[in-house]
Design a protein around this motif. Structure first.
Motif, PDB file in Angstrom:
ATOM      1  N   ASP A 208       8.001 -79.034 111.550  1.00 50.26           N
ATOM      2  CA  ASP A 208       8.179 -78.270 110.332  1.00 50.26           C
ATOM      3  C   ASP A 208       6.838 -77.662 109.929  1.00 50.26           C
ATOM      4  O   ASP A 208       5.837 -78.369 109.769  1.00 50.26           O
ATOM      5  N   SER A 209       6.800 -76.348 109.751  1.00 49.56           N
ATOM      6  CA  SER A 209       5.542 -75.660 109.453  1.00 49.56           C
ATOM      7  C   SER A 209       4.907 -76.131 108.154  1.00 49.56           C
ATOM      8  O   SER A 209       3.681 -76.168 108.020  1.00 49.56           O
TER       9      SER A 209
ATOM     10  N   LYS B 140       6.469 -82.473 109.862  1.00 45.77           N
ATOM     11  CA  LYS B 140       7.531 -83.389 110.290  1.00 45.77           C
ATOM     12  C   LYS B 140       8.093 -82.948 111.643  1.00 45.77           C
ATOM     13  O   LYS B 140       8.333 -81.772 111.880  1.00 45.77           O
ATOM     14  N   THR B 141       8.320 -83.930 112.530  1.00 44.69           N
ATOM     15  CA  THR B 141       8.926 -83.631 113.826  1.00 44.69           C
ATOM     16  C   THR B 141      10.395 -83.280 113.627  1.00 44.69           C
ATOM     17  O   THR B 141      11.156 -84.055 113.051  1.00 44.69           O
ATOM     18  N   LEU B 142      10.790 -82.105 114.124  1.00 41.21           N
ATOM     19  CA  LEU B 142      12.173 -81.644 114.002  1.00 41.21           C
ATOM     20  C   LEU B 142      12.969 -81.863 115.280  1.00 41.21           C
ATOM     21  O   LEU B 142      14.193 -82.034 115.228  1.00 41.21           O
ATOM     22  N   TRP B 143      12.286 -81.856 116.422  1.00 41.49           N
ATOM     23  CA  TRP B 143      12.982 -81.913 117.705  1.00 41.49           C
ATOM     24  C   TRP B 143      11.958 -82.208 118.786  1.00 41.49           C
ATOM     25  O   TRP B 143      10.783 -81.818 118.683  1.00 41.49           O
ATOM     26  N   GLU B 144      12.365 -82.907 119.829  1.00 42.13           N
ATOM     27  CA  GLU B 144      11.535 -83.048 121.006  1.00 42.13           C
ATOM     28  C   GLU B 144      12.410 -83.310 122.217  1.00 42.13           C
ATOM     29  O   GLU B 144      13.526 -83.828 122.098  1.00 42.13           O
ATOM     30  N   THR B 145      11.925 -82.910 123.366  1.00 43.35           N
ATOM     31  CA  THR B 145      12.609 -83.170 124.619  1.00 43.35           C
ATOM     32  C   THR B 145      11.564 -83.511 125.659  1.00 43.35           C
ATOM     33  O   THR B 145      10.400 -83.102 125.548  1.00 43.35           O
TER      34      THR B 145
ATOM     35  N   GLY C 102      11.128 -68.923 110.952  1.00 46.04           N
ATOM     36  CA  GLY C 102      12.088 -69.987 110.684  1.00 46.04           C
ATOM     37  C   GLY C 102      11.456 -71.264 110.189  1.00 46.04           C
ATOM     38  O   GLY C 102      12.158 -72.259 109.954  1.00 46.04           O
ATOM     39  N   GLY C 103      10.128 -71.265 110.031  1.00 43.63           N
ATOM     40  CA  GLY C 103       9.445 -72.454 109.522  1.00 43.63           C
ATOM     41  C   GLY C 103       9.245 -73.520 110.573  1.00 43.63           C
ATOM     42  O   GLY C 103       9.189 -74.715 110.254  1.00 43.63           O
ATOM     43  N   VAL C 104       9.107 -73.100 111.850  1.00 40.89           N
ATOM     44  CA  VAL C 104       8.998 -74.038 112.952  1.00 40.89           C
ATOM     45  C   VAL C 104       7.723 -73.762 113.748  1.00 40.89           C
ATOM     46  O   VAL C 104       7.371 -72.602 114.003  1.00 40.89           O
ATOM     47  N   VAL C 105       7.041 -74.832 114.127  1.00 40.51           N
ATOM     48  CA  VAL C 105       5.910 -74.778 115.048  1.00 40.51           C
ATOM     49  C   VAL C 105       6.346 -75.422 116.360  1.00 40.51           C
ATOM     50  O   VAL C 105       6.793 -76.570 116.367  1.00 40.51           O
TER      51      VAL C 105
ATOM     52  N   ARG D  77      -1.861 -83.076 109.012  1.00 44.02           N
ATOM     53  CA  ARG D  77      -2.251 -83.394 110.381  1.00 44.02           C
ATOM     54  C   ARG D  77      -1.383 -84.541 110.871  1.00 44.02           C
ATOM     55  O   ARG D  77      -1.108 -85.490 110.118  1.00 44.02           O
ATOM     56  N   VAL D  78      -0.917 -84.443 112.106  1.00 40.53           N
ATOM     57  CA  VAL D  78      -0.054 -85.470 112.683  1.00 40.53           C
ATOM     58  C   VAL D  78      -0.512 -85.739 114.105  1.00 40.53           C
ATOM     59  O   VAL D  78      -1.019 -84.841 114.786  1.00 40.53           O
ATOM     60  N   PRO D  79      -0.356 -86.987 114.583  1.00 41.03           N
ATOM     61  CA  PRO D  79      -0.655 -87.245 115.994  1.00 41.03           C
ATOM     62  C   PRO D  79       0.232 -86.379 116.885  1.00 41.03           C
ATOM     63  O   PRO D  79       1.417 -86.189 116.606  1.00 41.03           O
ATOM     64  N   LEU D  80      -0.355 -85.839 117.946  1.00 39.61           N
ATOM     65  CA  LEU D  80       0.390 -85.010 118.888  1.00 39.61           C
ATOM     66  C   LEU D  80       0.455 -85.739 120.221  1.00 39.61           C
ATOM     67  O   LEU D  80      -0.552 -85.863 120.921  1.00 39.61           O
ATOM     68  N   GLY D  81       1.648 -86.216 120.558  1.00 36.35           N
ATOM     69  CA  GLY D  81       1.831 -86.901 121.821  1.00 36.35           C
ATOM     70  C   GLY D  81       1.773 -88.406 121.679  1.00 36.35           C
ATOM     71  O   GLY D  81       1.417 -88.957 120.634  1.00 36.35           O
TER      72      GLY D  81
END
Length: 618
Positions: free
Chosen positions: A573-574, A578-583, A556-559, A526-530
């Motif tokens: 990362d599924s 871990k955060t892989l990317w954000e915009t 691809g193992g991505v959420v 579980r990770v904080p979202l936002g």
């Protein structure tokens, strides 16, 4: 409105594989009839997701880019596009349905819905047959079901009258001025399209919100399921006598999912009205706040599971149920993954509706409001644990930033203290109460995504409490008590937060993205979202942020998920979270993304948002 499409900066061509079939498409609201929101595409993966770039936008007039806020319309949207047979289809906030080139966003056709307005969450594709070409079905806010030729966008003659069925006929005559809205896309089962409805949620009387099935070729009614049982039907005794005659809820406004092999459709059913006071509807109130399994050929009930008995919290079960197989005690079990706003997740056997993990009917706090008889117990799964905060104590008030902390402490003083008594705390007429989860959840309409390889279920869950008191209404009001907020009228402000900043008043996290291991019933991560940009600048990080919308996952193992008021679109990362990317987008994305493979061999990820120069869509 803006459709925001991203793509890898450089992608290897796999166009030869595209024509093989459906794996490159996103043909339904939840990806397919199982509603897993999982794509087998893997071109975008955990190793390269960090290189994602904007590919195209639709609905933004870049040549104007008017900086005047008066020329920017901030309109909410919950639309999830579909991509099938090489065309992207979606509703817009300008009450149109558009067909776009999935590689460029170029418009192919547009259908104007006219005066019909309101939130549309998507459209439905039917592949047609030897006599009938493929069709796009769309429901409208004024109670119509439209059939459009998928290639041309023209109304299909021979379906209903001039390409549409009036869903209000035979339903709304006693309540001609009451709303009757089909907001979520219908569900296809063979040559049937199965539809729900949405109406008033606070006042008890109104047109019936039944589930109905229609012939996809002619629009003729095939069957009806009553969400409030009629005399002689199972569950009739769970309502007051003859309540069904005038009651306008519960409403089946969320999308359904289908098990074609078993001939079953699984439907999420909304809360009963009125939302926060049930004195006039004593009983368990089936099939409100439930998952119901129907025979898709006849509409007959096979089984039901009520997530909240005699709902007094607006805890409707509106998220589309997802289907998967899990391995438990060495056996593969076909299940329905059911969630609702209370923040609880249930794995229900698809054949029986029984929970795979034990469920306890636990005593819950009881209402003290005159005339109200709350359910003495509510169902709690032993696994998985709750996905959202269930209450708070006075020492859990937010601290760390003086200005917001002062607002929260002043608010607590105004309401006379922290009155929160755990899960299913009812509203009171004697004190303001803090209700976790609040009326927005926990989870909400964004639902879950299932990764069948990992056996993980991903879900966005908020920790934003409801805040209110039930006040006696004046004579003539159809509801005996209505919820009152210390911050003014309207449910939006009936939350335990600062309405100007939308920052909650308990300690973070305020929202999380969670992964549940279905085979174990445990939370895998579980990770904080936002986040809050204001608090980040003051050294308070990763608080989580309120919002709506759910995740998708890929091979691809991505959420992928937006669903926050911080305007971010993120990839995780599924396996690890871990955060892989954000915009950062120009507007908030309060809906689910989707992904597909273009004819050019590139995988795209798309989300619909709103608010930037929306007048570019006339």
């Amino acid at each position: 409105m803006r459709i925001f499409a991203i793509v890898l900066l450089a992608a290897a061509s796999v166009s030869a594989a595209y024509g093989q079939a459906a794996p490159g498409e996103w043909p339904a609201y939840g990806y397919d009839q199982n509603g897993q929101r999982y794509s087998p595409l893997a071109q975008i993966n955990a190793k390269n997701a960090s290189t994602l770039k904007l590919a195209w936008q639709y609905g933004v007039d870049a040549s104007t880019n008017d900086p005047n806020p008066a020329n920017r319309t901030l309109t909410t949207t919950e639309a999830v596009p579909i991509m099938v047979a090489g065309i992207l289809y979606t509703p817009t906030v300008h009450h149109t349905i558009v067909a776009l080139r999935p590689e460029t966003g170029e418009e192919i056709w547009k259908y104007d819905l006219g005066k019909a307005s309101g939130t549309l969450r998507g459209v439905t594709y039917w592949q047609g047959d030897k006599d009938d070409p493929a069709r796009i079905f769309v429901g409208t806010s004024d109670g119509h079901l439209l059939a459009l030729n998928a290639e041309t966008g023209k109304a299909v003659q021979g379906f209903g009258a001039d390409g549409q069925v009036n869903l209000r006929d035979g339903v709304t005559e006693k309540f001609p001025k009451m709303p009757y809205h089909m907001s979520s896309p219908g569900t296809i089962y063979h040559n049937l399209i199965i539809t729900g409805a949405q109406g008033m949620e606070e006042d008890p009387d109104g047109p019936a919100m039944d589930v109905r099935a229609w012939d996809t070729r002619t629009g003729k009614l095939a069957w009806t399921f009553h969400t409030i049982p009629h005399p002689g039907e199972p569950g009739y005794e769970t309502w007051p006598k003859d309540n069904w005659i005038t009651a306008g809820s519960p409403a089946p406004w969320g999308p359904g999912t289908v098990d074609t092999q078993r001939g079953l459709i699984f439907l999420p059913i909304g809360q009963p009205a009125s939302q926060y006071y049930g004195g006039a509807r004593e009983g368990q109130n089936l099939y409100s706040s439930s998952i119901v399994a129907l025979d898709a050929n006849t509409g007959k009930v096979k089984w039901y599971f009520q997530i909240t008995h005699h709902d007094m919290w607006d805890y409707d079960a509106e998220a589309a149920p997802s289907l998967m197989e899990l391995t438990h005690d060495g056996k593969k079990i076909p299940v329905v993954v059911a969630i609702s706003k209370p923040g609880l997740m249930f794995f229900l056997n698809r054949d029986t509706g029984k929970s795979v993990y034990p469920v306890e009917e636990r005593p819950v706090p009881q209402s003290d409001v005159p005339g109200e008889h709350s359910s003495p117990t509510q169902p709690f799964p032993l696994k998985p644990p709750p996905l959202a905060r269930m209450g708070m104590t006075p020492d859990e008030i937010f601290t760390g930033e003086p200005e917001h902390e002062k607002f929260c402490r002043d608010l607590v003083a105004q309401i006379g203290g922290v009155h929160s008594y755990g899960a299913y705390t009812p509203y009171s007429d004697k004190e303001f109460r803090i209700i976790f989860p609040g009326q927005q959840g926990g989870p909400n309409y964004g639902g879950v995504s299932v990764d069948p390889r990992l056996g993980y279920i991903f879900v966005n869950s908020r920790n934003v409490a409801g805040l209110g008191r039930l006040d006696k209404t004046k004579a003539g009001d159809p509801v005996g008590y209505r919820r009152f907020s210390p911050m003014g009228e309207g449910s939006f402000n009936a939350r335990f937060w600062d309405p100007d900043t939308q920052l909650p008043c308990q300690k973070p996290p305020w929202a999380e993205l969670l992964a549940v291991d279905a085979s174990k019933g445990d939370i895998a991560w579980r990770v904080p979202l936002g986040t809050s940009d204001t608090l980040e600048a003051k050294g308070i990080h990763n608080t989580g942020a309120f919002g709506q919308g759910g995740p998708i996952s890929t091979a691809g193992g991505v959420v992928f998920i937006a669903g926050t008021i911080d305007k971010r679109f993120r990839a995780f990362d599924s396996r690890t979270g871990k955060t892989l990317w954000e915009t950062k987008m120009d507007a908030e994305g309060h809906t689910n993304p989707m992904t597909y493979m273009g004819h050019n061999g590139k995988q795209y990820v798309v989300i619909v948002s709103s608010g930037i120069n929306a007048y570019a869509l006339p």
